[in-house]
Design a protein around this motif. Structure first.
Motif, PDB file in Angstrom:
ATOM      1  N   THR A  78       0.832  -1.201   0.000  1.00 43.53           N
ATOM      2  CA  THR A  78       0.000   0.000   0.000  1.00 43.53           C
ATOM      3  C   THR A  78       0.867   1.251   0.000  1.00 43.53           C
ATOM      4  OG1 THR A  78      -0.137   0.104   2.431  1.00 43.53           O
ATOM      5  CG2 THR A  78      -1.841  -1.161   1.276  1.00 43.53           C
ATOM      6  N   ASN A  83      -4.189   0.407  -1.679  1.00 46.95           N
ATOM      7  CA  ASN A  83      -3.591  -0.726  -2.364  1.00 46.95           C
ATOM      8  C   ASN A  83      -3.075  -0.329  -3.744  1.00 46.95           C
ATOM      9  OD1 ASN A  83      -3.717  -3.315  -4.115  1.00 46.95           O
ATOM     10  ND2 ASN A  83      -3.937  -4.093  -2.031  1.00 46.95           N
ATOM     11  N   THR A  84      -1.886  -0.807  -4.088  1.00 45.56           N
ATOM     12  CA  THR A  84      -1.270  -0.423  -5.358  1.00 45.56           C
ATOM     13  C   THR A  84      -1.909  -1.101  -6.563  1.00 45.56           C
ATOM     14  OG1 THR A  84       0.405  -2.149  -5.007  1.00 45.56           O
ATOM     15  CG2 THR A  84       0.960   0.096  -4.300  1.00 45.56           C
ATOM     16  N   PHE A  89      -8.699   0.754   0.483  1.00 44.32           N
ATOM     17  CA  PHE A  89      -8.185   0.765   1.849  1.00 44.32           C
ATOM     18  C   PHE A  89      -8.811  -0.412   2.581  1.00 44.32           C
ATOM     19  CE2 PHE A  89      -8.575   2.605   6.294  1.00 44.32           C
ATOM     20  CZ  PHE A  89      -7.248   2.377   6.622  1.00 44.32           C
ATOM     21  N   ALA A  95      -6.485  -7.497   1.339  1.00 39.40           N
ATOM     22  CA  ALA A  95      -5.933  -6.710   0.231  1.00 39.40           C
ATOM     23  C   ALA A  95      -5.569  -7.584  -0.964  1.00 39.40           C
ATOM     24  CB  ALA A  95      -4.695  -5.960   0.709  1.00 39.40           C
TER      25      ALA A  95
END
Length: 259
Positions: A78, A83-84, A89, A95
């Motif tokens: 993150t 989160n990439t 969130f 995630a």
């Protein structure tokens, strides 16, 4: 046991001599990550027992994550709490995650915006950060988490134990009472207010790049479920270098504004 859909980058960056600015010992292994720009790895500092790096506005950067295990791991990464992969969130367990091959290194250069493209990570102020844009869009507070990068690892413990303790086999063509294959168990890695708010460092979206990824199923039952366990790197804008004296001026006259 949790089954999740994770992403594999079709180009994995592996560098055995790579240096990492942050590491944490967990379950007998040393997990590590680093933040880099075009000039190299950011130097890590300790502030109130927390890892911090000092950055410059408008610098594009990447996140390198190392896998010290002899099995694949899934990592949740993150930036500013988001989160990439999908920008959400969530908890570390919920995630979306990236896959890293055994003993491999994954380099993330930006926010994954599709199966083929990303937007580079770029240090910026709060107003231009992705968290601020998403906060305005979702009407939900996200900017409270500006200035933090988190990495959480997960893996399948049974798979790890099978690699560390494989079934014993007999030499091909030999009887059962003959010598066994020698096997060396892998050892864990050694332990080795308004204006002020606007000046906070955050991460925005930079230039677009091609980054092909594919989704896979991954089952894990061990990992960094708590914020107490994950790797955390904080970042702030670099402050001007303090000076013991005022710099000497080269001119003793009024500068000509037309020259």
């Amino acid at each position: 046991m949790i089954r999740t859909i994770a992403l594999i980058v079709l180009l994995i960056f592996i560098n055995a001599t790579q240096s990492f600015s942050l590491s944490r010992n967990f379950n007998g292994y040393r997990f590590s990550a680093s933040i880099k720009n075009k000039n190299g790895t950011y130097e890590e500092y300790t502030q109130n027992s927390k890892c911090i790096i000092y950055v410059n506005e408008n610098d594009e950067y990447s996140i390198s994550v190392n896998n010290p295990l002899p099995v694949r791991v899934a990592v949740a990464v993150t930036v500013d709490g988001l989160n990439t992969i999908d920008g959400k969130f969530t908890s570390a367990a919920a995630a979306r995650k990236w896959i890293i091959e055994p003993y491999g290194t994954l380099t993330l250069r930006g926010w994954q915006t599709s199966n083929e493209m990303l937007r580079r990570f770029v240090f910026t102020n709060k107003t231009r950060s992705y968290a601020q844009w998403k906060e305005s869009k979702d009407k939900t507070s996200y900017t409270a988490n500006l200035g933090v990068i988190g990495v959480a690892y997960f893996w399948n413990q049974q798979e790890l134990e099978e690699v560390l303790n494989p079934p014993k086999r007999y030499f091909e063509g030999q009887k059962s009472n003959n010598s066994l294959f020698p096997y060396k168990r892998s050892s864990p890695a050694p332990e080795s207010k308004a204006s002020k708010e606007e000046s906070r460092a955050g991460t925005g979206m930079g230039t677009r790049e091609i980054n092909h990824v594919t989704s896979v199923n991954f089952t894990y039952n061990t990992g960094m479920y708590s914020n107490r366990d994950i790797l955390i790197i904080r970042y702030e804008f670099a402050k001007p270098e303090p000076k013991p004296f005022k710099d000497i001026s080269d001119s003793y006259f009024v500068p000509d504004m037309y020259e």
